[in-house]
Design a protein around this motif. Sequence first.
Motif, PDB file in Angstrom:
ATOM      1  N   PRO A   1       0.824  -1.211   0.000  1.00 26.04           N
ATOM      2  CA  PRO A   1       0.000   0.000   0.000  1.00 26.04           C
ATOM      3  C   PRO A   1       0.856   1.257   0.000  1.00 26.04           C
ATOM      4  CG  PRO A   1       0.118  -0.898   2.204  1.00 26.04           C
ATOM      5  CD  PRO A   1       0.841  -1.870   1.312  1.00 26.04           C
ATOM      6  N   GLY A   2       0.220   2.383  -0.299  1.00 22.82           N
ATOM      7  CA  GLY A   2       0.934   3.649  -0.254  1.00 22.82           C
ATOM      8  C   GLY A   2       1.107   4.163   1.158  1.00 22.82           C
ATOM      9  N   VAL A   3       0.131   3.861   2.029  1.00 21.59           N
ATOM     10  CA  VAL A   3       0.135   4.347   3.408  1.00 21.59           C
ATOM     11  C   VAL A   3      -0.445   3.258   4.301  1.00 21.59           C
ATOM     12  CG1 VAL A   3      -0.735   6.111   5.008  1.00 21.59           C
ATOM     13  CG2 VAL A   3      -0.199   6.743   2.647  1.00 21.59           C
ATOM     14  N   ILE A   4       0.063   3.156   5.529  1.00 19.57           N
ATOM     15  CA  ILE A   4      -0.523   2.269   6.534  1.00 19.57           C
ATOM     16  C   ILE A   4      -1.020   3.116   7.701  1.00 19.57           C
ATOM     17  CG2 ILE A   4      -0.060   0.479   8.257  1.00 19.57           C
ATOM     18  CD1 ILE A   4       1.817  -0.847   6.334  1.00 19.57           C
ATOM     19  N   VAL A   5      -2.271   2.886   8.113  1.00 24.47           N
ATOM     20  CA  VAL A   5      -2.823   3.493   9.333  1.00 24.47           C
ATOM     21  C   VAL A   5      -2.814   2.409  10.398  1.00 24.47           C
ATOM     22  CG1 VAL A   5      -4.832   4.573  10.399  1.00 24.47           C
ATOM     23  CG2 VAL A   5      -4.261   5.083   8.014  1.00 24.47           C
ATOM     24  N   LEU A   6      -2.151   2.681  11.523  1.00 26.17           N
ATOM     25  CA  LEU A   6      -1.837   1.629  12.478  1.00 26.17           C
ATOM     26  C   LEU A   6      -2.356   1.954  13.876  1.00 26.17           C
ATOM     27  CD1 LEU A   6      -0.221  -1.046  12.864  1.00 26.17           C
ATOM     28  CD2 LEU A   6       1.799   0.369  13.287  1.00 26.17           C
ATOM     29  N   ASP A   7      -3.065   0.987  14.477  1.00 31.03           N
ATOM     30  CA  ASP A   7      -3.465   1.078  15.882  1.00 31.03           C
ATOM     31  C   ASP A   7      -2.282   0.652  16.750  1.00 31.03           C
ATOM     32  OD1 ASP A   7      -5.013   1.319  18.167  1.00 31.03           O
ATOM     33  OD2 ASP A   7      -5.903  -0.666  17.975  1.00 31.03           O
ATOM     34  N   VAL A   8      -2.334   0.982  18.041  1.00 36.30           N
ATOM     35  CA  VAL A   8      -1.269   0.582  18.962  1.00 36.30           C
ATOM     36  C   VAL A   8      -1.638  -0.678  19.732  1.00 36.30           C
ATOM     37  CG1 VAL A   8       0.033   1.240  21.008  1.00 36.30           C
ATOM     38  CG2 VAL A   8      -0.320   2.894  19.202  1.00 36.30           C
ATOM     39  N   GLU A   9      -2.811  -0.655  20.367  1.00 37.13           N
ATOM     40  CA  GLU A   9      -3.221  -1.767  21.222  1.00 37.13           C
ATOM     41  C   GLU A   9      -3.910  -2.848  20.399  1.00 37.13           C
ATOM     42  OE1 GLU A   9      -2.420  -2.108  24.266  1.00 37.13           O
ATOM     43  OE2 GLU A   9      -1.623  -0.108  24.644  1.00 37.13           O
ATOM     44  N   MET A  10      -3.196  -3.972  20.174  1.00 41.34           N
ATOM     45  CA  MET A  10      -3.766  -5.113  19.459  1.00 41.34           C
ATOM     46  C   MET A  10      -3.320  -6.390  20.159  1.00 41.34           C
ATOM     47  SD  MET A  10      -3.517  -3.941  15.440  1.00 41.34           S
ATOM     48  CE  MET A  10      -1.887  -3.200  15.598  1.00 41.34           C
ATOM     49  N   PRO A  11      -4.155  -7.428  20.177  1.00 47.29           N
ATOM     50  CA  PRO A  11      -3.891  -8.589  21.034  1.00 47.29           C
ATOM     51  C   PRO A  11      -2.673  -9.437  20.663  1.00 47.29           C
ATOM     52  CG  PRO A  11      -5.842  -8.942  19.674  1.00 47.29           C
ATOM     53  CD  PRO A  11      -5.454  -7.511  19.500  1.00 47.29           C
ATOM     54  N   ARG A  12      -2.494  -9.759  19.401  1.00 57.04           N
ATOM     55  CA  ARG A  12      -1.428 -10.708  19.051  1.00 57.04           C
ATOM     56  C   ARG A  12      -0.066 -10.042  18.859  1.00 57.04           C
ATOM     57  NH1 ARG A  12      -2.696 -15.012  14.597  1.00 57.04           N
ATOM     58  NH2 ARG A  12      -3.386 -13.248  13.288  1.00 57.04           N
TER      59      ARG A  12
ATOM     60  N   LEU B   1      -7.653  13.030   7.655  1.00 51.71           N
ATOM     61  CA  LEU B   1      -7.440  12.959   6.210  1.00 51.71           C
ATOM     62  C   LEU B   1      -6.175  13.708   5.804  1.00 51.71           C
ATOM     63  CD1 LEU B   1     -10.811  13.279   4.250  1.00 51.71           C
ATOM     64  CD2 LEU B   1      -9.025  11.565   3.947  1.00 51.71           C
ATOM     65  N   GLU B   2      -5.924  14.855   6.436  1.00 52.46           N
ATOM     66  CA  GLU B   2      -4.714  15.602   6.105  1.00 52.46           C
ATOM     67  C   GLU B   2      -3.469  14.818   6.496  1.00 52.46           C
ATOM     68  OE1 GLU B   2      -2.616  18.539   4.277  1.00 52.46           O
ATOM     69  OE2 GLU B   2      -4.754  18.088   4.211  1.00 52.46           O
ATOM     70  N   SER B   3      -3.542  14.060   7.603  1.00 54.97           N
ATOM     71  CA  SER B   3      -2.419  13.206   7.988  1.00 54.97           C
ATOM     72  C   SER B   3      -2.173  12.126   6.940  1.00 54.97           C
ATOM     73  CB  SER B   3      -2.706  12.557   9.350  1.00 54.97           C
ATOM     74  OG  SER B   3      -2.734  13.509  10.378  1.00 54.97           O
ATOM     75  N   ILE B   4      -3.242  11.559   6.404  1.00 55.69           N
ATOM     76  CA  ILE B   4      -3.107  10.556   5.345  1.00 55.69           C
ATOM     77  C   ILE B   4      -2.470  11.183   4.107  1.00 55.69           C
ATOM     78  CG2 ILE B   4      -4.324   8.920   3.871  1.00 55.69           C
ATOM     79  CD1 ILE B   4      -4.415   8.148   6.785  1.00 55.69           C
ATOM     80  N   ARG B   5      -2.920  12.371   3.759  1.00 54.08           N
ATOM     81  CA  ARG B   5      -2.353  13.051   2.581  1.00 54.08           C
ATOM     82  C   ARG B   5      -0.868  13.343   2.793  1.00 54.08           C
ATOM     83  NH1 ARG B   5      -7.297  16.482   3.102  1.00 54.08           N
ATOM     84  NH2 ARG B   5      -8.867  15.567   1.719  1.00 54.08           N
ATOM     85  N   ASN B   6      -0.508  13.824   3.992  1.00 52.31           N
ATOM     86  CA  ASN B   6       0.903  14.092   4.282  1.00 52.31           C
ATOM     87  C   ASN B   6       1.743  12.830   4.135  1.00 52.31           C
ATOM     88  OD1 ASN B   6       0.422  16.776   4.821  1.00 52.31           O
ATOM     89  ND2 ASN B   6       0.382  16.536   7.033  1.00 52.31           N
ATOM     90  N   ALA B   7       1.225  11.722   4.646  1.00 51.59           N
ATOM     91  CA  ALA B   7       1.958  10.457   4.551  1.00 51.59           C
ATOM     92  C   ALA B   7       2.107  10.029   3.098  1.00 51.59           C
ATOM     93  CB  ALA B   7       1.239   9.374   5.352  1.00 51.59           C
ATOM     94  N   ALA B   8       1.044  10.216   2.314  1.00 49.70           N
ATOM     95  CA  ALA B   8       1.110   9.841   0.902  1.00 49.70           C
ATOM     96  C   ALA B   8       2.130  10.685   0.157  1.00 49.70           C
ATOM     97  CB  ALA B   8      -0.275   9.990   0.265  1.00 49.70           C
ATOM     98  N   ARG B   9       2.158  11.981   0.446  1.00 49.18           N
ATOM     99  CA  ARG B   9       3.131  12.848  -0.222  1.00 49.18           C
ATOM    100  C   ARG B   9       4.556  12.506   0.205  1.00 49.18           C
ATOM    101  NH1 ARG B   9      -0.432  16.795   1.939  1.00 49.18           N
ATOM    102  NH2 ARG B   9      -2.117  17.255   0.475  1.00 49.18           N
ATOM    103  N   ALA B  10       4.718  12.169   1.468  1.00 49.15           N
ATOM    104  CA  ALA B  10       6.046  11.794   1.952  1.00 49.15           C
ATOM    105  C   ALA B  10       6.564  10.570   1.228  1.00 49.15           C
ATOM    106  CB  ALA B  10       6.012  11.528   3.455  1.00 49.15           C
ATOM    107  N   GLY B  11       5.653   9.701   0.802  1.00 48.49           N
ATOM    108  CA  GLY B  11       6.030   8.517   0.044  1.00 48.49           C
ATOM    109  C   GLY B  11       6.172   8.773  -1.436  1.00 48.49           C
ATOM    110  N   ARG B  12       6.176  10.072  -1.807  1.00 49.57           N
ATOM    111  CA  ARG B  12       6.309  10.476  -3.218  1.00 49.57           C
ATOM    112  C   ARG B  12       5.186   9.885  -4.069  1.00 49.57           C
ATOM    113  NH1 ARG B  12       9.874  12.169  -0.224  1.00 49.57           N
ATOM    114  NH2 ARG B  12      11.906  12.899  -0.887  1.00 49.57           N
ATOM    115  N   LEU B  13       3.978   9.822  -3.492  1.00 48.82           N
ATOM    116  CA  LEU B  13       2.858   9.221  -4.193  1.00 48.82           C
ATOM    117  C   LEU B  13       2.013  10.283  -4.871  1.00 48.82           C
ATOM    118  CD1 LEU B  13       1.945   6.647  -1.448  1.00 48.82           C
ATOM    119  CD2 LEU B  13       3.010   6.181  -3.645  1.00 48.82           C
TER     120      LEU B  13
END
Length: 380
Positions: free
Chosen positions: A67-78, A137-149
Amino acid sequence: MALRDRPPQPPGSLYVPPHPTVEVMVVDDSAVMRQRLKQIIESDPSFRVVLASDPFEAVEILKKAVPGVIVLDVEMPRMDGLTFLRKLMRQHPMPVVLCTSQAERAVTALEMGAIEVIAKPDWMNASRLPEWSANFLESIRNAARAGRLPIRDDRAAAGPGEARHSADVILPRASFRPGPATTDRVIAVGVSTGGVQAIQQLLTGFPAGCPGIVIVQHMPADFTQAFAQRLNNDPKIQIEVSEARHHEPILAGRALVVPGSAHGLIRRSGAGYRVELADGPPVCRHKPSVDVLFRSAAQAAGPLGAGVIMTGMGDDGAGGLYEMREAGSLTIAQNEATSVVFGMPREAIRRGAAKYVVPLDAIAATLMSWNANPDAGTWH
């Protein structure tokens, strides 16, 4: 696309191919959260969302497509989000937005290479959700631009009728007027995407007796105190670092991080300087705003001030840095090769605001050379 494949066009029109979409992977163990985030992200047609219930499922998806961007939670069981982020950055670095309300973990994630961190919303507070969704959404856009997408520019991505305030709403423009005789110097630093690691490296270059420093890092309000504490505990940093308080003196050998809940201004206080924290709307879509900090530095310090604009998306700070240069301040932009995102420095350079364009590892040395030069006027 062959000509025969193009959809019918009105006579005389110019064919514009469809805008490519960016795939965003949402990794969260809550099915409800995954669906809510998917709905928000896909409200922008630039994005398409793929869902993973935990890092193990994410790894299986990554084997098939990146993917171009990953949105990640912190607290996950496994496997918790930070463990996954650490493995991801070692094996397959990519733009990651962490979604958490835990300040310490947020700063750790940014140190590990996450592009953005956003605090989880209060889903029960319906009145605040539109604002949170827009920031997310702006955070997602920033991440996408940082990835030169391929993603549209943030200045064009604002919603219809969205106000874009200038520094005038916080601090009217005024020329520098010399105050009481002083030789004290002050440094103003503005940074955004990719800034946590950049600030860490910058501060390691200052000796204990350096001029006082005020920093605006675009960061949610709940995270700036933890960020300042982390810097202060870094054994490689010789100066003291803390979150700025209203009317706190700016002293040699100290760096003050402006809280994420207010705009930070540098004010003259006798023969020295102090920080003033001001409420008000976002400026250049940010609170705190680099433009506000730089304008205040131009007015308070003039040729005794230095402004540094570093990695970040957008144009916050470019106008204020130009005002600093006009006031006789030393002005520096981080160069493209060492910037995670070259948006803010590029705009400052384009406007003629930066006297010097400097690699990250040479910025502190440039500032200390300026501090050692008794003739401040030669630097502007």
